[in-house]
Write an enzyme that holds these catalytic residues in place. Sequence first.
Site, mmCIF file in Angstrom:
data_model
loop_
_atom_site.group_PDB
_atom_site.id
_atom_site.type_symbol
_atom_site.label_atom_id
_atom_site.label_comp_id
_atom_site.label_asym_id
_atom_site.label_seq_id
_atom_site.Cartn_x
_atom_site.Cartn_y
_atom_site.Cartn_z
ATOM 1 N N THR A 94 -0.695 34.608 9.712
ATOM 2 C CA THR A 94 0.044 35.737 8.798
ATOM 3 C C THR A 94 -0.258 37.090 9.715
ATOM 4 O O THR A 94 -1.241 37.796 9.966
ATOM 5 C CB THR A 94 -0.731 35.979 7.619
ATOM 6 O OG1 THR A 94 -0.748 34.607 6.768
ATOM 7 C CG2 THR A 94 -0.124 36.943 6.729
ATOM 8 N N LYS A 170 6.084 35.486 4.083
ATOM 9 C CA LYS A 170 4.642 35.326 3.973
ATOM 10 C C LYS A 170 3.723 36.339 3.473
ATOM 11 O O LYS A 170 2.894 36.442 2.344
ATOM 12 C CB LYS A 170 4.029 34.756 5.189
ATOM 13 C CG LYS A 170 2.531 34.514 5.197
ATOM 14 C CD LYS A 170 2.062 33.780 4.030
ATOM 15 C CE LYS A 170 0.396 33.568 4.179
ATOM 16 N NZ LYS A 170 -0.135 32.570 3.198
#
Length: 294
Positions: A94, A170
């Site tokens: 991420t 995300k």
Amino acid sequence: MKIGFIGLGQMGSAMAANLLKAGHDVTVYNRSRDKAEALVGGGAKIAATVAEACRGEAVFTMLANDDALSALVHGEGGVLASLRKGAIHISSSTISVALSERLTKEHAAAGQRFVAAPVFGRPEAAAAAKLFVAAAGEPGAIEAATPLFEAIGQRTFVLGDEPKAANLVKLSGNFLIASVIESLGEAMALVEKGGVDRHQYLDLLTSTLFNAPVYKTYGGLIADRKFEPAGFAAPLGQKDIRLALAAGEALNVPLPLASLLRDRFLTLLAHGGEDLDWSAVGALAAKDAGLDRE
């Protein structure tokens, strides 16, 4: 496929194990060698260096943040210098939209391919190969990586040709999860101080209007006050909210709730919450209300 896997935390170790179970030839690298050795019984080969993990058709990276990923990609003997032409760097970290854009350009200039494939799911979902993969990149690279995604997850969502789209999605997803955590904590504090049992309240919520995994999972953690061991550590949650705010600023999209969440995470960290699960943010409301935290 012959692949490498770099970054063997809770998520990465489970993902690498499932790639091995699916029959792929996996070479693993981690700064702490013991985590790599734990996968040898499943057929993994151990790389002594990042470069050794980059000799196959693709390499996964699953690192904590931009700095960790950049160090492994751009350092001497790193991914960028070691991956052969035509091979794919699959980033499941991420990371910021800005770093994703940079990696896309750098890999293309080196004749390599870059796919962003962050995942949704906690460590237990990773262990069960039940992750959801948010993928974006050049169609040929996505097609080549699809068997790998099928080995680690239950469904892959392809979000376009630009890898940064997957990273943006995300970040937006983690922003929504954090919003659920905060709102659940506030609602539970409200009813609990009014004399309603928080577990009974959660049962009502998740049996009626909010019958979704995110409410059941995080509601349960908040109701049980079970924040250790961390499935997703609070500093990582704070980092993701910060990156969501940066993405919003770059796109001129105000995210007022994300600003609140940033401060809530900073409050948790300021009070010693570094080793707690990010769901511990949901217990701040109870503390603010003067409720016990047992």
